[in-house]
Design a protein around this motif. Structure first.
Motif, mmCIF file in Angstrom:
data_model
loop_
_atom_site.group_PDB
_atom_site.id
_atom_site.type_symbol
_atom_site.label_atom_id
_atom_site.label_comp_id
_atom_site.label_asym_id
_atom_site.label_seq_id
_atom_site.Cartn_x
_atom_site.Cartn_y
_atom_site.Cartn_z
ATOM 1 N N LEU A 48 0.831 -1.211 0.000
ATOM 2 C CA LEU A 48 0.000 0.000 0.000
ATOM 3 C C LEU A 48 0.866 1.261 0.000
ATOM 4 N N SER A 49 1.956 1.232 0.743
ATOM 5 C CA SER A 49 2.848 2.401 0.743
ATOM 6 C C SER A 49 3.450 2.625 -0.639
ATOM 7 N N SER A 50 3.759 1.520 -1.337
ATOM 8 C CA SER A 50 4.366 1.692 -2.669
ATOM 9 C C SER A 50 3.428 2.430 -3.607
ATOM 10 N N LEU A 51 2.128 2.263 -3.386
ATOM 11 C CA LEU A 51 1.181 2.895 -4.294
ATOM 12 C C LEU A 51 1.297 4.414 -4.257
ATOM 13 N N ILE A 52 1.673 4.942 -3.111
ATOM 14 C CA ILE A 52 1.881 6.388 -3.005
ATOM 15 C C ILE A 52 3.039 6.795 -3.907
ATOM 16 N N ALA A 53 4.135 6.034 -3.772
ATOM 17 C CA ALA A 53 5.313 6.335 -4.588
ATOM 18 C C ALA A 53 4.984 6.221 -6.068
ATOM 19 N N ILE A 54 4.251 5.176 -6.415
ATOM 20 C CA ILE A 54 3.929 4.950 -7.830
ATOM 21 C C ILE A 54 3.060 6.070 -8.380
ATOM 22 N N GLU A 55 2.050 6.448 -7.607
ATOM 23 C CA GLU A 55 1.181 7.538 -8.081
ATOM 24 C C GLU A 55 1.969 8.844 -8.213
ATOM 25 N N ALA A 56 2.948 9.012 -7.329
ATOM 26 C CA ALA A 56 3.764 10.232 -7.406
ATOM 27 C C ALA A 56 4.788 10.156 -8.540
ATOM 28 N N GLY A 57 4.759 9.056 -9.274
ATOM 29 C CA GLY A 57 5.604 8.957 -10.456
ATOM 30 C C GLY A 57 6.978 8.354 -10.235
ATOM 31 N N ALA A 58 7.170 7.714 -9.076
ATOM 32 C CA ALA A 58 8.482 7.134 -8.797
ATOM 33 C C ALA A 58 8.458 5.616 -8.970
ATOM 34 N N GLN A 59 9.645 5.035 -9.013
ATOM 35 C CA GLN A 59 9.769 3.578 -9.074
ATOM 36 C C GLN A 59 10.000 3.015 -7.674
ATOM 37 N N VAL A 60 9.587 1.749 -7.506
ATOM 38 C CA VAL A 60 9.719 1.086 -6.214
ATOM 39 C C VAL A 60 10.516 -0.204 -6.384
ATOM 40 N N ALA A 61 11.474 -0.420 -5.494
ATOM 41 C CA ALA A 61 12.231 -1.686 -5.499
ATOM 42 C C ALA A 61 11.925 -2.431 -4.202
ATOM 43 N N PHE A 62 11.607 -3.706 -4.327
ATOM 44 C CA PHE A 62 11.198 -4.516 -3.179
ATOM 45 C C PHE A 62 12.145 -5.718 -3.129
ATOM 46 N N MET A 63 13.088 -5.694 -2.191
ATOM 47 C CA MET A 63 14.107 -6.757 -2.160
ATOM 48 C C MET A 63 13.855 -7.731 -1.005
ATOM 49 N N VAL A 64 13.943 -9.024 -1.307
ATOM 50 C CA VAL A 64 13.712 -10.079 -0.312
ATOM 51 C C VAL A 64 14.868 -11.080 -0.344
ATOM 52 N N PRO A 65 15.078 -11.839 0.723
ATOM 53 C CA PRO A 65 16.291 -12.669 0.782
ATOM 54 C C PRO A 65 16.263 -13.975 -0.005
ATOM 55 N N THR A 66 15.096 -14.534 -0.290
ATOM 56 C CA THR A 66 15.133 -15.809 -1.017
ATOM 57 C C THR A 66 14.232 -15.773 -2.245
ATOM 58 N N GLU A 67 14.585 -16.645 -3.170
ATOM 59 C CA GLU A 67 13.830 -16.840 -4.399
ATOM 60 C C GLU A 67 12.371 -17.176 -4.090
ATOM 61 N N ILE A 68 12.195 -18.024 -3.088
ATOM 62 C CA ILE A 68 10.847 -18.486 -2.747
ATOM 63 C C ILE A 68 9.958 -17.308 -2.340
ATOM 64 N N ILE A 69 10.495 -16.411 -1.519
ATOM 65 C CA ILE A 69 9.684 -15.267 -1.092
ATOM 66 C C ILE A 69 9.472 -14.298 -2.246
ATOM 67 N N ALA A 70 10.490 -14.135 -3.091
ATOM 68 C CA ALA A 70 10.349 -13.235 -4.236
ATOM 69 C C ALA A 70 9.182 -13.701 -5.113
ATOM 70 N N GLN A 71 9.181 -14.995 -5.409
ATOM 71 C CA GLN A 71 8.094 -15.575 -6.215
ATOM 72 C C GLN A 71 6.749 -15.315 -5.564
ATOM 73 N N GLN A 72 6.714 -15.553 -4.260
ATOM 74 C CA GLN A 72 5.461 -15.428 -3.526
ATOM 75 C C GLN A 72 4.943 -13.983 -3.535
ATOM 76 N N HIS A 73 5.834 -13.049 -3.219
ATOM 77 C CA HIS A 73 5.418 -11.649 -3.214
ATOM 78 C C HIS A 73 4.954 -11.220 -4.606
ATOM 79 N N TYR A 74 5.675 -11.687 -5.599
ATOM 80 C CA TYR A 74 5.326 -11.325 -6.966
ATOM 81 C C TYR A 74 3.902 -11.796 -7.276
ATOM 82 N N ARG A 75 3.635 -13.032 -6.924
ATOM 83 C CA ARG A 75 2.320 -13.617 -7.181
ATOM 84 C C ARG A 75 1.221 -12.804 -6.469
#
Ligand code: ADP
Ligand code: MG
Length: 700
Positions: free
Chosen positions: A304-331
């Motif tokens: 939800l916080s990223s949506l503020i950044a996105i609406e304001a025209g910025a990019q958001v990077a979301f970094m996680v420690p494992t492949e499994i969590i990255a996949q999950q968050h992406y989904r």
């Protein structure tokens, strides 16, 4: 003077192959090797004789092997025992190892050996259970590094024996110690009665007395904390001078997404979201730590916080420690953004992303076509450069180092122009408040204090190893009723290979016996990423009933239908790991179960099991952890892995951290640049220890 930054590959006896193995343990230079500290010591001056041994205690014994044999079990496949018998003239003792058949070739009658481990009683006789051992060579008596002294025991990289490593460390000390420069001001050192750095490094490896040994650890532990505190203090003053994007917007996207949620945010989540919103509109970069117990719902707040950044025209990077969590968050996030496809362009970048796809992501990131990028360490790739990165989110931050976090923030064109992204770092490892202030002194802290409504605390049941069958039975019932489950095996860094074998063997056995009517899969970090992905996918879909795993599942995984977890040899895990693991279940309105199987071998192990069985609140678990471990001695630490401290355990040794903080503040107060301008040795070490250190500071 010789340079301690000389790569180890220039040492005699270190070829490319060994250099690579050392590198796996983060040892690249002579200095790294000097700081490659023993994990324990053995006093090999006087030995207890076999006739004096008592059961359930831990000893080092020196004895001659009289026979050694390998026994394979007929009943259980893949199961073997190696038994060595030995004597020291006062009595006999045997030693057994399970599922390590190759040891039968290593250990031979006639060899003199050191055995180290716990002695148990088996069929009325004393026996070492899977002891560590070291074979003594013929001309041992001449060999002063290994016997007749307090001897260091290391975690040995592949292709190194203890003896070879000791020799290498000794050679480095002899050749380079005179190049080690003192980094602490003299008056500080003398007021704390700390030995000088060179002495400390010599005695931490090859101490003449236990007093010298203790002093060395005191010194190196202090340095560890002191350098870390210098880093965060300097960084904090630097950050205050930085500018950031002000991410002001009408928050339309945020409000639409809120209305679109299938649940209502808890008051706690709402409060934290508000704190973040207020930070994001400021022209200084947010540096906020979000703490919240496992399952408290941090991901959605981040989204939800990223949506503020996105609406304001910025990019958001979301970094996680494992492949499994990255996949999950992406989904999950992809699904949440489905309705806002026009505004949100979401993408995934991990080490298993194909080269072509990577190229595609790089270019779309570079021209802002992607505005929400989720990924693993792959986000730190040299080739990735954001156009206007406005918001960085780091999940399970304790799995990353300070430097990695800082590196991500710099990966934007805008940053080069002096505009820094806002930063939210999240953790489910709760720590007591006083420690948080000391450890994360440069961050503002938000806390999600409640779990989503309707969650029932997970029921934790303890089973002894003898009654593991009952635990399997219980798990079977839960799965039969339509739920899914995890079975977790401990794999501890040190003997990874062997333990992995054991986990595999158990998996094969369970598949054929107890759980033959169910679908089982095994997952661990050595399995290829693509395959991990497939397995997790099948598990999410419910096609796998039981997932047998290592602590690779410790953080982040969120499968609501999996509501039973069985943890084998549970006493071998630290308390916070157990709590994290347990957090994988109880993620729905159904009753979750955690079956803890343990025949605790140690007192603290017993206490940990008792704590996990009776406490469910993460913050209370953290306090119990502190209580059980107590302010500890210096070595024999358990891996806590929640900070950039290399030597000190921040939980048990908080006093050192506090002390060091005070001294660092004093030093910087006297003259903010004193430590740096006059003490170049200190600056050098900071730069080496925290690459990119200088750019974290703004030196105005
Ligand atoms: P963690 O804080 O451990 O990272 P997650 O973000 O994985 O927790 O959230 C755990 C689960 O709870 C997710 O499936 C999420 O959708 C759900 N969840 C989050 N917030 C709420 C809420 N306010 N009400 C109900 N469910 C929620
Ligand atoms: Mg999470």
């Amino acid at each position: 003077m010789k340079d301690i930054n000389t790569p180890v590959k220039f040492l005699k006896g270190v070829g490319p192959q060994r250099a690579k193995q050392l590198e796996n343990h983060s040892v690249r230079t002579i200095e790294d090797l000097l700081y490659y500290l023993p994990r324990r010591y053995e006093d090999r001056k006087t030995f207890i004789t076999i006739d004096k041994l008592e059961e359930n205690k831990t000893y080092t014994v020196k004895a001659k092997i009289t026979s050694c044999r390998l026994h394979r079990s007929w009943k259980r496949r893949n199961f073997s025992i190696v038994t060595a018998n030995a004597t020291d003239g006062t009595g006999k003792i045997s030693a057994v190892w399970f599922n390590q058949p190759f040891l039968a070739k290593t250990l031979k009658a006639g060899q003199d050996c050191f055995f180290y481990g716990q002695v148990n009683s088996y069929q009325g006789k004393l026996q070492f259970n899977s002891p560590e051992f070291e074979i003594i060579s013929e001309d041992e008596e001449k060999d002063a590094l290994n016997v007749g002294r307090i001897t260091p025991i290391y975690t040995t990289p592949k292709f190194f024996s203890q003896r070879q490593l000791r020799k290498l460390v000794k050679a480095s000390l002899d050749g380079f110690i005179s190049s080690v420069k003192e980094i602490l001001p003299f008056d500080l050192r003398s007021s704390l009665k700390l030995p000088n750095l060179a002495q400390a490094l010599i005695n931490v490896h090859f101490p003449d007395t236990s007093q010298l040994l203790e002093d060395s650890w005191r010194r190196l532990s202090f340095d560890d904390c002191f350098l870390y505190q210098m880093l965060i203090l300097l960084r904090k003053s630097g950050q205050k001078k930085r500018m950031a994007f002000s991410l002001a917007c009408s928050e339309t996207l945020l409000n639409q997404a809120l209305n679109n949620l299938s649940f209502k945010l808890t008051d706690s989540q709402q409060k934290v979201l508000d704190e973040i919103r207020q930070d994001l509109i400021k022209p200084v970069p947010m540096q906020r730590l979000l703490q919240g117990d496992v399952g408290s719902g941090k991901t959605i707040v981040a989204f939800l916080s990223s949506l503020i950044a996105i609406e304001a025209g910025a990019q958001v990077a979301f970094m996680v420690p494992t492949e499994i969590i990255a996949q999950q968050h992406y989904r999950v996030l992809k699904q949440l953004s489905e309705k806002f496809k026009k505004q949100i362009n979401i993408s995934l970048l991990t080490s298993s992303t194909t080269p072509a796809e990577k190229q595609n992501v790089f270019s779309k990131i570079n021209n802002s076509q992607i505005n929400l990028l989720i990924g693993t360490h792959a986000l730190l790739s040299e080739k990735l450069e954001f156009k206007n990165l406005g918001f960085v989110i780091i999940d399970e931050q304790h799995k990353f180092g300070v430097e990695q976090r800082a590196r991500l923030s710099k990966k934007s064109l805008q940053t080069k122009l002096g505009l820094w992204p806002h930063c939210l770092i999240m953790t489910a490892t709760p720590i007591p408040r006083t420690l948080a202030m000391t450890l994360y002194g440069d961050l503002d802290v938000s806390i999600i204090r409640q779990l989503p409504p309707g969650r029932i605390p997970v029921q934790t049941k303890v089973y002894s190893e003898d009654s593991v069958g009952q635990a399997y039975e219980f798990l079977k019932q839960v799965v039969s009723s339509g739920s899914q489950a995890y079975i977790i095996y401990p794999i501890i860094e040190e003997s990874k290979v062997l333990e992995l074998k054991a986990a595999k063997a158990m998996f094969n056995e369970l598949k054929k016996t107890y759980f033959k009517d169910f679908s089982l899969e095994l997952i661990h970090s050595r399995i290829e990423q693509k395959e991990q992905e497939r397995i997790m996918d099948e598990f999410y879909k419910g096609n796998i009933h039981i997932l047998v795993a290592t602590s690779i599942l410790e953080v982040g995984v969120d499968v609501a239908n999996a509501n039973c977890m069985l943890v084998e040899e549970a006493d071998r895990f630290g308390l916070s790991t157990l709590h994290q693991l347990r957090g994988r279940v109880g993620r729905s309105s159904k009753q979750g179960f955690c079956l803890v199987v343990s025949s605790s071998r140690t007192e603290t192990g017993k206490k940990r099991i008792q704590a996990i069985a009776t406490i469910s609140d993460g913050f209370k678990i953290a306090e119990a952890d502190l209580r059980i471990r107590g302010p500890g001695e210096f070595f024999g630490r358990e891996q806590h892995g929640m900070s950039d401290l290399k030597i000190v355990d921040p939980v048990r040794q908080m006093h050192i951290l506090k002390d060091a903080r005070m001294h660092a503040i004093r030093l910087l107060a006297k003259d903010p640049s004193l430590g740096l301008r006059q003490n170049t040795a200190l600056l050098d070490v900071l730069k080496r220890k925290y690459p990119g250190f200088e750019s974290m500071m703004v030196t105005a």
